[in-house]
Structure formats: C-alpha cells, structure tokens
Design a protein around this motif. Structure first.
Motif, PDB file in Angstrom:
ATOM      1  N   ALA A 129       0.834  -1.205   0.000  1.00 51.64           N
ATOM      2  CA  ALA A 129       0.000   0.000   0.000  1.00 51.64           C
ATOM      3  C   ALA A 129       0.869   1.256   0.000  1.00 51.64           C
ATOM      4  CB  ALA A 129      -0.928  -0.015   1.214  1.00 51.64           C
ATOM      5  N   THR A 130       1.935   1.250   0.791  1.00 50.51           N
ATOM      6  CA  THR A 130       2.791   2.438   0.876  1.00 50.51           C
ATOM      7  C   THR A 130       3.518   2.690  -0.437  1.00 50.51           C
ATOM      8  OG1 THR A 130       3.122   1.916   3.215  1.00 50.51           O
ATOM      9  CG2 THR A 130       4.605   3.553   2.258  1.00 50.51           C
ATOM     10  N   LEU A 131       3.994   1.624  -1.070  1.00 46.78           N
ATOM     11  CA  LEU A 131       4.693   1.783  -2.350  1.00 46.78           C
ATOM     12  C   LEU A 131       3.752   2.401  -3.394  1.00 46.78           C
ATOM     13  CD1 LEU A 131       6.675  -1.613  -2.558  1.00 46.78           C
ATOM     14  CD2 LEU A 131       7.526   0.624  -1.824  1.00 46.78           C
ATOM     15  N   LEU A 132       2.529   1.874  -3.469  1.00 42.86           N
ATOM     16  CA  LEU A 132       1.562   2.396  -4.452  1.00 42.86           C
ATOM     17  C   LEU A 132       1.164   3.835  -4.115  1.00 42.86           C
ATOM     18  CD1 LEU A 132      -0.763  -0.757  -4.735  1.00 42.86           C
ATOM     19  CD2 LEU A 132       0.808   0.057  -6.504  1.00 42.86           C
ATOM     20  N   PHE A 133       0.868   4.059  -2.859  1.00 45.90           N
ATOM     21  CA  PHE A 133       0.421   5.379  -2.366  1.00 45.90           C
ATOM     22  C   PHE A 133       1.470   6.450  -2.702  1.00 45.90           C
ATOM     23  CE2 PHE A 133       0.150   8.285   1.443  1.00 45.90           C
ATOM     24  CZ  PHE A 133      -1.157   8.725   1.285  1.00 45.90           C
ATOM     25  N   THR A 134       2.733   6.161  -2.390  1.00 50.99           N
ATOM     26  CA  THR A 134       3.805   7.142  -2.599  1.00 50.99           C
ATOM     27  C   THR A 134       3.970   7.444  -4.088  1.00 50.99           C
ATOM     28  OG1 THR A 134       4.912   6.161  -0.693  1.00 50.99           O
ATOM     29  CG2 THR A 134       6.228   7.646  -2.050  1.00 50.99           C
ATOM     30  N   THR A 135       3.907   6.415  -4.911  1.00 53.59           N
ATOM     31  CA  THR A 135       4.093   6.610  -6.352  1.00 53.59           C
ATOM     32  C   THR A 135       2.950   7.425  -6.955  1.00 53.59           C
ATOM     33  OG1 THR A 135       5.173   4.458  -6.384  1.00 53.59           O
ATOM     34  CG2 THR A 135       4.607   5.414  -8.508  1.00 53.59           C
ATOM     35  N   ILE A 136       1.730   7.121  -6.528  1.00 50.86           N
ATOM     36  CA  ILE A 136       0.580   7.876  -7.061  1.00 50.86           C
ATOM     37  C   ILE A 136       0.697   9.348  -6.653  1.00 50.86           C
ATOM     38  CG2 ILE A 136      -1.944   8.118  -7.066  1.00 50.86           C
ATOM     39  CD1 ILE A 136      -2.070   5.043  -6.492  1.00 50.86           C
ATOM     40  N   LEU A 137       1.122   9.591  -5.413  1.00 50.73           N
ATOM     41  CA  LEU A 137       1.289  10.987  -4.965  1.00 50.73           C
ATOM     42  C   LEU A 137       2.353  11.699  -5.801  1.00 50.73           C
ATOM     43  CD1 LEU A 137       1.106  10.674  -1.073  1.00 50.73           C
ATOM     44  CD2 LEU A 137      -0.573  11.731  -2.592  1.00 50.73           C
ATOM     45  N   LEU A 138       3.461  11.021  -6.054  1.00 45.99           N
ATOM     46  CA  LEU A 138       4.531  11.656  -6.831  1.00 45.99           C
ATOM     47  C   LEU A 138       4.063  11.934  -8.263  1.00 45.99           C
ATOM     48  CD1 LEU A 138       7.534  12.560  -6.736  1.00 45.99           C
ATOM     49  CD2 LEU A 138       8.118  10.357  -7.721  1.00 45.99           C
ATOM     50  N   ASP A 139       3.412  10.949  -8.875  1.00 45.73           N
ATOM     51  CA  ASP A 139       2.981  11.101 -10.270  1.00 45.73           C
ATOM     52  C   ASP A 139       1.886  12.157 -10.443  1.00 45.73           C
ATOM     53  OD1 ASP A 139       4.757   9.335 -11.299  1.00 45.73           O
ATOM     54  OD2 ASP A 139       3.338   7.709 -11.669  1.00 45.73           O
ATOM     55  N   THR A 140       1.054  12.317  -9.421  1.00 37.74           N
ATOM     56  CA  THR A 140      -0.047  13.285  -9.559  1.00 37.74           C
ATOM     57  C   THR A 140       0.312  14.615  -8.902  1.00 37.74           C
ATOM     58  OG1 THR A 140      -1.117  12.577  -7.490  1.00 37.74           O
ATOM     59  CG2 THR A 140      -1.805  11.454  -9.515  1.00 37.74           C
ATOM     60  N   VAL A 141       1.582  14.772  -8.517  1.00 37.20           N
ATOM     61  CA  VAL A 141       2.020  15.984  -7.795  1.00 37.20           C
ATOM     62  C   VAL A 141       1.065  16.255  -6.618  1.00 37.20           C
ATOM     63  CG1 VAL A 141       2.987  18.300  -8.130  1.00 37.20           C
ATOM     64  CG2 VAL A 141       2.744  16.811 -10.081  1.00 37.20           C
ATOM     65  N   ASN A 142       0.881  15.201  -5.828  1.00 42.86           N
ATOM     66  CA  ASN A 142      -0.014  15.270  -4.664  1.00 42.86           C
ATOM     67  C   ASN A 142      -1.414  15.761  -5.062  1.00 42.86           C
ATOM     68  OD1 ASN A 142      -0.900  15.080  -2.053  1.00 42.86           O
ATOM     69  ND2 ASN A 142       0.206  16.875  -1.289  1.00 42.86           N
ATOM     70  N   MET A 143      -1.893  15.239  -6.187  1.00 44.17           N
ATOM     71  CA  MET A 143      -3.239  15.563  -6.690  1.00 44.17           C
ATOM     72  C   MET A 143      -3.432  17.066  -6.891  1.00 44.17           C
ATOM     73  SD  MET A 143      -4.846  12.777  -7.378  1.00 44.17           S
ATOM     74  CE  MET A 143      -6.570  13.237  -7.572  1.00 44.17           C
ATOM     75  N   SER A 144      -2.355  17.773  -7.197  1.00 46.84           N
ATOM     76  CA  SER A 144      -2.464  19.217  -7.394  1.00 46.84           C
ATOM     77  C   SER A 144      -3.337  19.526  -8.612  1.00 46.84           C
ATOM     78  CB  SER A 144      -1.060  19.806  -7.558  1.00 46.84           C
ATOM     79  OG  SER A 144      -1.003  20.664  -8.668  1.00 46.84           O
ATOM     80  N   LYS A 145      -4.291  20.433  -8.411  1.00 44.04           N
ATOM     81  CA  LYS A 145      -5.194  20.825  -9.505  1.00 44.04           C
ATOM     82  C   LYS A 145      -4.401  21.492 -10.621  1.00 44.04           C
ATOM     83  CE  LYS A 145      -9.800  20.854  -7.852  1.00 44.04           C
ATOM     84  NZ  LYS A 145      -9.693  20.736  -6.377  1.00 44.04           N
ATOM     85  N   ASP A 146      -3.430  22.293 -10.196  1.00 53.07           N
ATOM     86  CA  ASP A 146      -2.629  23.042 -11.156  1.00 53.07           C
ATOM     87  C   ASP A 146      -1.858  22.111 -12.093  1.00 53.07           C
ATOM     88  OD1 ASP A 146      -1.353  25.629 -12.028  1.00 53.07           O
ATOM     89  OD2 ASP A 146       0.406  24.451 -11.459  1.00 53.07           O
ATOM     90  N   ALA A 147      -1.308  21.027 -11.537  1.00 54.98           N
ATOM     91  CA  ALA A 147      -0.539  20.091 -12.366  1.00 54.98           C
ATOM     92  C   ALA A 147      -1.468  19.341 -13.327  1.00 54.98           C
ATOM     93  CB  ALA A 147       0.223  19.111 -11.484  1.00 54.98           C
ATOM     94  N   GLY A 148      -2.715  19.133 -12.914  1.00 53.10           N
ATOM     95  CA  GLY A 148      -3.698  18.519 -13.799  1.00 53.10           C
ATOM     96  C   GLY A 148      -3.411  17.066 -14.157  1.00 53.10           C
ATOM     97  N   ARG A 149      -2.689  16.359 -13.307  1.00 55.10           N
ATOM     98  CA  ARG A 149      -2.345  14.966 -13.619  1.00 55.10           C
ATOM     99  C   ARG A 149      -3.298  13.969 -12.961  1.00 55.10           C
ATOM    100  NH1 ARG A 149       3.454  14.923 -14.376  1.00 55.10           N
ATOM    101  NH2 ARG A 149       3.327  12.676 -14.632  1.00 55.10           N
ATOM    102  N   GLY A 150      -3.769  14.298 -11.763  1.00 48.01           N
ATOM    103  CA  GLY A 150      -4.593  13.355 -11.007  1.00 48.01           C
ATOM    104  C   GLY A 150      -6.018  13.283 -11.531  1.00 48.01           C
ATOM    105  N   THR A 151      -6.582  12.078 -11.530  1.00 53.25           N
ATOM    106  CA  THR A 151      -7.969  11.877 -11.967  1.00 53.25           C
ATOM    107  C   THR A 151      -8.783  11.358 -10.780  1.00 53.25           C
ATOM    108  OG1 THR A 151      -7.610   9.568 -12.531  1.00 53.25           O
ATOM    109  CG2 THR A 151      -7.141  11.189 -14.258  1.00 53.25           C
TER     110      THR A 151
END
Ligand SMILES: [Mn+2]
Length: 374
Positions: A174-196
C-alpha cells in the motif's frame, strides 16, 4: 514483499527448473512508477499463481549498473528492506533466449508497446497495463488495460482491489503504491492537472491500509529525494530519466530533468556533456525538459540540442507549430552554440504529451525525404 523478492532472486539463478518464466516488465526509463508497478503486479500474480513450474519475476528494465540513478526508487525500497540484491535487472536474465526456448510470458506495465529493439518479444506479451495513450493495435490478442490516469500504480491498485486477494494488500504494498501515485499526480495538485478521480479513489482506499497515512509528508519526502541532484554529474542527470524515440532510422533522446533548463545550461562544459551523451545514445538530437514545482505549481522549460542545425530547426518547428497541445514556447536567449532554450507557457504539457509530437516528426513523410541532409 522482501521475502518474495529474495526467493525470486534465488529462483532466477536456477531458471532451468521452471517451465514458464512470467516477467513483469516496466518501461525502459525505469522511473518510480514503472518499477513499483512491476514489483507490485508481479507480487500479486505470484499470490494468485497456482503452478509451481511458473516463476513470476518483476524485471527492472535497465542494467544493474544504472540503478544508482534511480534515487526515488532506492530511497523508498530501502525503507521496506528491499535492496538492489533482491531485485532482478534486465541484464540478469536473457529474455530473448527464454523466448526462443518458448518459456517466456510478458506482462507490460507503464508501457503498452515494446521499443523496436524488443519487438522480437512481442509474441510473448499476455497482458498490458498502462496509463499513456494507446499505441498497441486494437487487434492485439492479449488482455489490455489502458486508461489515462495519473499513475500506472493507480491501475495496478484498482486491479488488485477488484480481485480476490485485495485483503492481502499489506502496509508495504500500500505504501509503495500510495507514494508513487502521490509523486505522479504531484499530490493531486489541480494546477498540475495529472490526477484523476480514479487516482483519488485509489489513494483513499490505500490510506485505509496505511497507519497514520499523511499525503503531505509522504509527497514532500519523495519529492525532495527526486529533486536532489547534488551527487550527480551532468551525464548522470541526462541519463536519469531518459526516453528515446525513433522512426525512419533516426532517433531523439528526451531527458526529463528536475531543475530549470535555464539553470542546467550554466553547468560547466555543458555542450561537451551533451555531445558525449548524444554519442552514447547514438542519437543526433537531445530534447531536455526541465520541470520544477514551486508551491504546488509546476513550471517547465525546454532545451533542444543538436549538432545539425537542420535537425534542430525541424524539431523546433514541430514543437512550435503543434496545437494539440499548444506548448506556448518563448525563446530564452543565452550563448550556448548548439542548444536553443524555450520557456514553456503550457505547464500541463508533460513529456508524455511532447513525445508524440517528436514521434510524428520522425515518422512523417516529409522528414523521411529530407533526413539525409541532417
Ligand atoms: Mn508512468
């Protein structure tokens, strides 16, 4: 996870004991997403595998000697007792030989087509899980999951949660997946626009498994590791997050760099290093994408290097005239001879979106007619 990996490592040493080797292979940049996707997907397949004659092995798609460049991966895996000795690298086993022995099955994660040099392995692909745009033909026989989410780890998490082993997502996984998703989505930043929405859903489900999960803290820690280039040479930085695309017998190396290109070009003997790097990659052009995050805002700039003015002009023209996406480039004057630097007004256009522009340049008819003059 560490126990599984150490067993797997031993099994790779006596590979002839197995009838089938099922390798889970990430893309050749071997970024955090690729590595964690392949480790977790392989661990999951291992748990649902019932055949003792099948070995399921996650393969890092780089030579072992390049692992030192992957600082985010090293950092997070170390925290879970996973060192390089427990990992299997591309040069630890001969996939082509296994294929010739009719023993190989491949799951591709964080990529949906094999690069040219691996095309002989295409027949072995049984499964694809990826979050970039689909290049794989619709007719392909294998089971394909391609969805435009922020991180391939989101798709891996979704697959496991849907399956019958979801209660086996332990704190490490869970931690490995969680950390990677946060990094890839720039912590779900709206400005980065990566997270869905799906990235968000998986983060929430993983948070339930992790005691005292804290997005801010986890993101900051991994982001700091990613942006710390202090121990690297210029060549290391170019090599660290590299994708090479090719077409019509020509290639372009595209390096993602976690600093502004405007600052990177101030490094000593930069042109020499770029030259050497291009030579090592056997390419005539290198495109640099600088990316930094300030207060949750992503800023990007681009550098286009080539000893061939002609090639450089063609690349610049294709980047400037593209309108899907419009990169909004403004030239930044400086005195490097074979390198042109632009600020990129459109900060949402990441490397995944720029690579197809370069790819269509290399494969265009016009380019193939004129490439002799490069
Ligand atoms: Mn990815």
């Amino acid at each position: 996870m560490d126990t599984y990996l150490s067993q797997t490592r031993k099994s790779v040493e006596c590979i002839s004991d197995y009838e089938t080797i099922h390798a889970v292979l990430g893309n050749a940049a071997a970024d955090l997403d690729s590595v964690i996707s392949s480790l977790v997907q392989a661990f999951y397949l291992y748990q649902i595998n019932s055949s003792p004659k099948t070995l399921i092995v996650p393969v890092l798609n780089i030579p072992r000697s390049d692992y030192y460049l992957k600082t985010e991966t090293i950092h997070i895996l170390k925290q879970h007792r996973i060192t390089a000795e427990l990992l299997t690298f591309r040069d630890d086993l001969n996939l082509l030989e296994l294929h010739n022995l009719k023993k190989l099955k491949l799951t591709l994660v964080d990529q949906n087509v094999l690069p040219n040099k691996d095309l002989p392995l295409e027949e072995c692909v049984v499964r694809v899980i990826d979050h970039r745009s689909r290049e794989r033909p619709e007719s392909s026989f294998c089971n394909v999951t391609v969805e435009p989410v922020g991180s391939c780890c989101t798709l891996i998490a979704d697959e496991i949660f849907k399956g019958s082993y979801s209660n086996q997502i332990d704190v490490t996984v869970a931690t490995l997946l969680f950390t990677t998703i946060l990094l890839d989505t720039v912590n779900m930043s709206k400005d980065a626009g990566r997270g869905t929405a799906k990235d968000e859903e998986m983060l929430q489900r993983l948070e339930v498994v992790i005691p005292n999960a804290c997005r801010e803290k986890t993101f900051k820690e991994i982001q700091d590791v990613k942006y710390d280039l202090s121990n690297f040479t210029t060549l290391d930085i170019l090599q660290k997050d590299l994708k090479v695309i090719s077409g019509n017998g020509t290639s372009i190396a595209m390096c993602s760099i976690t600093m502004k290109i405007q600052d990177f070009i101030k490094r000593e003997a930069l042109e020499n290093s770029l030259n050497k790097f291009a030579e090592l990659q056997a390419t005539k052009a290198v495109v640099l994408m600088g990316v930094i995050v300030i207060n949750g805002k992503t800023l990007r700039d681009l550098g286009i290097f080539s000893l061939s003015k002609n090639f450089q002009d063609k690349i610049i023209e294709s980047l400037k005239t593209c309108d899907t996406p419009d990169l909004n480039l403004e030239v930044i004057p400086h005195d490097s001879k074979n390198l042109v630097v632009f600020s990129q007004g459109n900060n949402k256009a990441n490397r995944k979106m720029v690579l197809p522009i370069l790819k269509s340049l290399l494969t265009s008819e016009d380019f193939s007619r004129t490439k002799e003059n490069l």
